[in-house]
Design a protein around this motif. Structure first.
Motif, short mmCIF file in Angstrom:
data_model
loop_
_atom_site.label_atom_id
_atom_site.label_comp_id
_atom_site.label_asym_id
_atom_site.label_seq_id
_atom_site.Cartn_x
_atom_site.Cartn_y
_atom_site.Cartn_z
N UNK A 89 0.86 -1.30 -0.22
CA UNK A 89 0.08 0.13 0.18
C UNK A 89 0.99 1.27 -0.02
N UNK A 90 0.70 2.25 -0.75
CA UNK A 90 1.21 3.44 -0.87
C UNK A 90 0.74 4.57 -0.03
N UNK A 91 1.66 5.11 1.01
CA UNK A 91 1.22 6.05 1.93
C UNK A 91 1.00 7.47 1.33
N UNK A 92 1.29 7.73 0.05
CA UNK A 92 1.32 9.13 -0.45
C UNK A 92 -0.16 9.16 -1.25
N UNK A 93 -0.39 8.18 -2.14
CA UNK A 93 -1.64 8.11 -2.89
C UNK A 93 -2.56 7.03 -2.71
N UNK A 94 -2.27 6.35 -1.50
CA UNK A 94 -3.40 5.47 -1.14
C UNK A 94 -3.51 4.07 -2.26
N UNK A 95 -2.71 3.90 -3.12
CA UNK A 95 -2.80 2.72 -4.06
C UNK A 95 -2.62 1.29 -3.30
N UNK A 96 -3.39 0.45 -3.40
CA UNK A 96 -3.40 -1.11 -2.68
C UNK A 96 -2.85 -1.78 -4.08
N UNK A 142 -4.59 0.23 8.31
CA UNK A 142 -5.55 1.01 7.22
C UNK A 142 -6.37 -0.09 6.27
N UNK A 143 -5.86 -1.33 6.15
CA UNK A 143 -6.66 -2.27 5.44
C UNK A 143 -6.85 -3.50 6.23
N UNK A 144 -8.04 -4.34 5.85
CA UNK A 144 -8.14 -5.32 6.67
C UNK A 144 -6.88 -6.52 6.57
N UNK A 145 -6.63 -6.87 7.77
CA UNK A 145 -5.42 -8.14 7.88
C UNK A 145 -6.15 -9.27 8.59
N UNK A 146 -6.04 -10.22 7.73
CA UNK A 146 -6.78 -11.90 8.11
C UNK A 146 -5.62 -12.67 8.69
N UNK A 147 -4.51 -12.70 7.77
CA UNK A 147 -3.46 -13.53 7.98
C UNK A 147 -2.30 -13.37 7.15
N UNK A 170 6.35 -1.65 13.61
CA UNK A 170 5.33 -1.65 14.81
C UNK A 170 4.66 -0.36 15.24
N UNK A 171 5.35 0.70 14.83
CA UNK A 171 4.67 2.19 15.27
C UNK A 171 3.31 2.27 14.38
N UNK A 172 3.19 1.56 13.16
CA UNK A 172 1.98 1.73 12.33
C UNK A 172 0.77 1.31 13.12
N UNK A 173 0.99 0.30 14.36
CA UNK A 173 -0.29 -0.29 14.89
C UNK A 173 0.07 0.16 16.52
N UNK A 174 0.36 1.06 16.76
CA UNK A 174 0.55 1.68 18.18
C UNK A 174 1.73 0.70 18.92
N UNK A 175 2.78 0.31 18.15
CA UNK A 175 3.95 -0.31 18.61
C UNK A 175 4.98 0.63 18.66
#
Length: 129
Positions: free
Chosen positions: A48-55, A82-87, A100-105
């Motif tokens: 996923x791109x942090x600038x334009x949001x491309x998945x 930002x996106x669903x994570x299943x596995x 880790x800091x992207x999900x409060x680590x």
């Protein structure tokens, strides 16, 4: 990611192929198929791109790499939170990078998932001359 590949190209003698993206920043699976050469050892794509949001279609890109015997890495740093994570298998990748800091680590901590068993041939990573 780009700096890592610049280093490999300039300092270690690897040949690096950079693919163009479409108007939405997406890598074409067909372009990837055409770009993989017999001596390709690794493909790396931001999930996923942090600038334009491309998945990116990482599962599809990973399948192409696996069909060709190429190791597939995805930088999933921007995916988490930002996106669903299943596995971890949803990325269809041999290697997945996460911060880790992207999900409060804690800031500065990260993770590199390595699909087991991953036994790249040592000769695959030899310096190109």
């Amino acid at each position: 990611m780009l700096h890592c590949f610049d280093y490999l190209e300039k300092r270690e003698g690897f040949e690096v192929t950079r693919l163009q993206v479409d108007s939405e920043g997406r890598v074409s699976p067909d372009d990837l198929k055409r770009a993989i050469r017999p001596d390709t050892v690794l493909v790396s794509v931001m999930a996923a791109n942090n600038e334009i949001g491309t998945i990116q279609p990482v599962a599809e890109l990973g399948a192409i790499c696996h069909e060709r015997g190429v190791i597939f890495h995805t930088d999933a740093v921007q995916w988490f939170g930002k996106e669903p994570f299943e596995k971890i298998g949803q990325f269809n990748a041999d290697l997945v990078s996460i911060c880790a800091h992207k999900f409060h680590g804690p800031k500065g901590a990260g993770l590199l998932y390595v699909k087991s068993p991953l036994f790249p041939e040592p000769d695959s990573f030899r310096r190109r001359t």
